[in-house]
Design a protein around this motif. Structure first.
Motif, PDB file in Angstrom:
ATOM      1  N   ALA A 132       0.837  -1.203   0.000  1.00  0.00           N
ATOM      2  CA  ALA A 132       0.000   0.000   0.000  1.00  0.00           C
ATOM      3  C   ALA A 132       0.871   1.251   0.000  1.00  0.00           C
ATOM      4  O   ALA A 132       1.869   1.326   0.728  1.00  0.00           O
ATOM      5  CB  ALA A 132      -0.917  -0.009   1.218  1.00  0.00           C
TER       6      ALA A 132
ATOM      7  N   VAL B 124      -1.629   4.860   4.157  1.00  0.00           N
ATOM      8  CA  VAL B 124      -2.427   4.239   5.209  1.00  0.00           C
ATOM      9  C   VAL B 124      -3.913   4.418   4.890  1.00  0.00           C
ATOM     10  O   VAL B 124      -4.344   5.488   4.453  1.00  0.00           O
ATOM     11  CB  VAL B 124      -2.090   4.869   6.579  1.00  0.00           C
ATOM     12  CG1 VAL B 124      -2.985   4.307   7.673  1.00  0.00           C
ATOM     13  CG2 VAL B 124      -0.629   4.645   6.923  1.00  0.00           C
ATOM     14  N   ASP B 125      -4.701   3.390   5.115  1.00  0.00           N
ATOM     15  CA  ASP B 125      -6.154   3.433   4.921  1.00  0.00           C
ATOM     16  C   ASP B 125      -6.791   3.967   6.201  1.00  0.00           C
ATOM     17  O   ASP B 125      -6.824   3.287   7.228  1.00  0.00           O
ATOM     18  CB  ASP B 125      -6.664   2.020   4.609  1.00  0.00           C
ATOM     19  CG  ASP B 125      -8.154   1.981   4.270  1.00  0.00           C
ATOM     20  OD1 ASP B 125      -8.916   2.778   4.845  1.00  0.00           O
ATOM     21  OD2 ASP B 125      -8.549   1.128   3.458  1.00  0.00           O
TER      22      ASP B 125
ATOM     23  N   VAL C  40      -3.157   0.919  12.819  1.00  0.00           N
ATOM     24  CA  VAL C  40      -1.884   0.786  12.128  1.00  0.00           C
ATOM     25  C   VAL C  40      -0.834   0.361  13.151  1.00  0.00           C
ATOM     26  O   VAL C  40      -0.774   0.923  14.250  1.00  0.00           O
ATOM     27  CB  VAL C  40      -1.456   2.126  11.495  1.00  0.00           C
ATOM     28  CG1 VAL C  40      -0.175   1.925  10.688  1.00  0.00           C
ATOM     29  CG2 VAL C  40      -2.544   2.672  10.610  1.00  0.00           C
TER      30      VAL C  40
ATOM     31  N   THR D 204      -7.894  -7.645   8.782  1.00  0.00           N
ATOM     32  CA  THR D 204      -6.946  -6.922   7.942  1.00  0.00           C
ATOM     33  C   THR D 204      -6.037  -6.096   8.833  1.00  0.00           C
ATOM     34  O   THR D 204      -6.512  -5.404   9.735  1.00  0.00           O
ATOM     35  CB  THR D 204      -7.681  -5.997   6.952  1.00  0.00           C
ATOM     36  OG1 THR D 204      -8.546  -6.784   6.135  1.00  0.00           O
ATOM     37  CG2 THR D 204      -6.693  -5.254   6.065  1.00  0.00           C
TER      38      THR D 204
ATOM     39  N   GLN E 154      -2.674  -3.357   8.943  1.00  0.00           N
ATOM     40  CA  GLN E 154      -1.761  -2.446   8.263  1.00  0.00           C
ATOM     41  C   GLN E 154      -0.454  -2.358   9.061  1.00  0.00           C
ATOM     42  O   GLN E 154      -0.484  -2.045  10.254  1.00  0.00           O
ATOM     43  CB  GLN E 154      -2.363  -1.053   8.143  1.00  0.00           C
ATOM     44  CG  GLN E 154      -3.692  -1.021   7.411  1.00  0.00           C
ATOM     45  CD  GLN E 154      -4.184   0.401   7.212  1.00  0.00           C
ATOM     46  OE1 GLN E 154      -3.788   1.088   6.271  1.00  0.00           O
ATOM     47  NE2 GLN E 154      -5.050   0.851   8.090  1.00  0.00           N
TER      48      GLN E 154
ATOM     49  N   LEU F 150      -1.688  -5.449   4.790  1.00  0.00           N
ATOM     50  CA  LEU F 150      -1.331  -4.253   4.032  1.00  0.00           C
ATOM     51  C   LEU F 150       0.038  -3.781   4.514  1.00  0.00           C
ATOM     52  O   LEU F 150       0.193  -3.397   5.677  1.00  0.00           O
ATOM     53  CB  LEU F 150      -2.361  -3.137   4.236  1.00  0.00           C
ATOM     54  CG  LEU F 150      -3.585  -3.116   3.306  1.00  0.00           C
ATOM     55  CD1 LEU F 150      -4.399  -4.395   3.440  1.00  0.00           C
ATOM     56  CD2 LEU F 150      -4.460  -1.902   3.585  1.00  0.00           C
ATOM     57  N   TRP F 151       1.025  -3.840   3.627  1.00  0.00           N
ATOM     58  CA  TRP F 151       2.389  -3.409   3.936  1.00  0.00           C
ATOM     59  C   TRP F 151       2.518  -1.972   3.420  1.00  0.00           C
ATOM     60  O   TRP F 151       2.681  -1.738   2.234  1.00  0.00           O
ATOM     61  CB  TRP F 151       3.376  -4.347   3.249  1.00  0.00           C
ATOM     62  CG  TRP F 151       4.824  -4.116   3.553  1.00  0.00           C
ATOM     63  CD1 TRP F 151       5.709  -3.397   2.806  1.00  0.00           C
ATOM     64  CD2 TRP F 151       5.559  -4.627   4.673  1.00  0.00           C
ATOM     65  NE1 TRP F 151       6.943  -3.423   3.383  1.00  0.00           N
ATOM     66  CE2 TRP F 151       6.885  -4.167   4.529  1.00  0.00           C
ATOM     67  CE3 TRP F 151       5.231  -5.410   5.772  1.00  0.00           C
ATOM     68  CZ2 TRP F 151       7.890  -4.476   5.450  1.00  0.00           C
ATOM     69  CZ3 TRP F 151       6.216  -5.722   6.690  1.00  0.00           C
ATOM     70  CH2 TRP F 151       7.520  -5.253   6.530  1.00  0.00           C
ATOM     71  N   VAL F 152       2.407  -1.007   4.321  1.00  0.00           N
ATOM     72  CA  VAL F 152       2.356   0.413   3.941  1.00  0.00           C
ATOM     73  C   VAL F 152       3.775   0.931   3.781  1.00  0.00           C
ATOM     74  O   VAL F 152       4.574   0.897   4.727  1.00  0.00           O
ATOM     75  CB  VAL F 152       1.605   1.241   4.992  1.00  0.00           C
ATOM     76  CG1 VAL F 152       1.540   2.700   4.573  1.00  0.00           C
ATOM     77  CG2 VAL F 152       0.205   0.684   5.210  1.00  0.00           C
TER      78      VAL F 152
END
Length: 508
Positions: A291, A294-295, A304, A435, A437, A475-477
């Motif tokens: 990603a 960040v979402d 996160v 999920t 992050q 998710l690898w930010v």
């Protein structure tokens, strides 16, 4: 008795047999369903350790079922029946509500360590209902409760073995039937402790004092509790007392998230090489995403995961700004993390009230709105069996480059909270989310620091813990940016539980 017919690996089967041998030595024969009274003065401590995917939870669940089939009674934090000399019991424990809820979702009736250390004192009238539901007494006649209400309680208990939940189904509030909490003084019997890598020495000593037979389940690759120099409580157990699960099972093989976690064990892999593995996994499997930002929508329920506190505070500030949160108040739906209880020693009972309801250090909480009294907040405790509470709260919102936090809720004493949109990887241990992050720039910074923990580069331990918090998607930010939210904050996703219980947190 027919022992579990699940397909065990060789190391799981050996661990099952070794635990069964230890239980037999303590008077519980799983093979023949034979129980003898608990012997005085005997003690047994075992540890079942293995990395993610090695089948620790499957083994714990199988042992739980075998104990119940042999006639061992399960003790929870909800209610404990009258002691009998011939009674043998099991308690399944986890350090946090979230970790306990993961086990409950898999059919294992787990509770928190705090709920075993502190037991409820029931009103005598409603204790009759608890005895009946637990199978230790006749159906009672209770003033103010109809037969239909008792039927609802019985139907609920048949589905979920929770006394407070059953009483709530009958139309009662917790404050009706629980009159207080007391510290346990008498010992129990068999204790299974999941996520035992999180235990500190004091908790371990307390558990050994309560459980003559103690089995710890833990992951040696996780981070040790702060202040323990990288050592976990099971590290000192050797020989037959430490059972190692080394095989990764079929359901874990081919899982790109666990593949990445186990790749960290390769001493030749540095941070840049590991990121290439993440990119390759993302290219072939949508369960891993690289990603660019960040979402912010996910942060409302799945924080996160970061290494540095400064990063955590910056991301929280950006999240609140993106969600349009006012500077000096909280919006319903904002996530919080309990940072402990701020009460003097003389308020011991009030501390027990708060901790027994799940407000323990590290608990994840969702803010529902202000309470009916000044300094109180309505809260949803994530993973708790009775999640909705009202408590005296001290909520602190930290800001970048400011020494003093902003405090939107300020009880004189009570449960203290920090914002929970981002948390350190240390605090995330014991929790899982669908999920997750992971903020990769922080892990890169940890790799550049050259720090080691228990013989491994710190960044690898951090990455392993962070990655294994993800149940379904990682998710690898890779960039220090935050995406705009798609939907506003709210609480509609939180299932309505029993009527909120007002907890005395120190306001006289």
């Amino acid at each position: 008795m027919n022992l579990p017919s699940l397909s065990f690996s060789e190391d799981q089967a050996e661990a099952f047999d070794r635990v069964a041998d230890a239980l037999r030595g303590m008077g519980i024969d799983l093979e023949n369903s034979a129980l003898t009274p608990m012997a005085e003065g005997k003690a047994s401590v075992l540890a079942v350790v293995g990395k993610a995917g090695s089948g620790k939870t499957m083994l714990l669940g199988s042992l739980y079922k075998a104990l119940v089939a042999a006639g061992v009674e399960v003790v929870s934090g909800d209610y404990e029946g009258k002691r009998r000399k011939d009674r043998r019991t099991l308690a399944v424990l986890a350090p946090t509500n979230k970790a306990a809820s993961v086990l409950r979702l898999r059919g294992v009736p787990a509770t928190t360590i705090h709920r075993i250390l502190y037991t409820p004192v029931y009103d005598p009238q409603y204790e009759k209902i608890a005895e009946w539901l637990a199978g230790n007494g006749p159906r009672p006649a209770v003033e103010g409760l109809t037969e239909l209400a008792l039927d609802r309680a019985q139907a609920f208990y048949a589905q979920v073995a929770s006394i407070p939940g059953a009483l709530a189904a009958a139309g009662l509030r917790g404050s009706d039937f629980i009159k207080g909490w007391k510290r346990r003084e008498e010992p129990l019997d068999v204790g299974f402790v999941d996520e035992s890598s999180m235990l500190d020495e004091r908790q371990f000593d307390d558990l050994r004092a309560i459980f003559p037979t103690l089995v710890l389940f833990g992951d040696p690759a996780q981070l040790a509790p702060v202040g323990q120099s990288g050592e976990m409580v099971f590290d000192r157990l050797e020989g037959a007392a430490r059972l190692n699960l080394s095989r990764i099972h079929r359901q874990a093989i081919g899982n790109p998230i666990l593949d990445l976690a186990h790749a960290l064990a390769d001493p030749a892999i540095g941070f840049e090489a590991f990121e290439r593995l993440v990119e390759a996994a993302a290219a072939r499997d949508d369960r891993v995403v690289v990603a660019q930002r960040v979402d912010s929508d996910l942060m409302a329920r799945s924080p996160v995961l970061v290494w540095r506190n400064a990063t955590r505070i910056r991301l929280i500030t950006a999240f609140r700004a993106a969600q349009g949160a006012p500077e000096f108040e909280l919006l319903p739906g904002e996530p919080l993390i309990c940072d402990g209880i701020e009460l003097p020693l003389k308020h011991r009972k009030k501390r027990i009230d708060l901790e027994a309801r799940g407000l323990i250090k590290g608990a994840q909480v969702i803010y529902l709105g202000p309470g009916n009294r000044d300094g109180f907040a309505k809260l949803h405790v994530v993973g708790a069996e009775e999640p909705q509470v009202s408590a005296a709260s001290i909520i602190k919102i930290e800001k970048p480059d400011e020494a003093e936090p902003f405090i939107p809720s300020a009880a004189r004493m009570g449960a203290a909270f920090l914002h929970g949109a981002a948390v350190t990887i240390h605090k995330a241990q014991g929790s899982q989310w669908e999920t997750v992050q992971v903020f990769a720039p922080d892990l890169w910074a940890a790799s550049q620091s050259g720090r080691m923990e228990a013989g491994l580069p710190l960044w690898k331990r951090l990455a392993y813990v962070a990655i294994t918090r993800a149940e379904k998607r990682l998710l690898w930010v890779v960039r220090n940016r935050l995406g705009r939210p798609v939907q506003p904050l709210g609480v509609e996703d939180l299932r309505a539980g029993p009527a909120p219980m007002v907890l005395s947190g120190g306001e006289d």
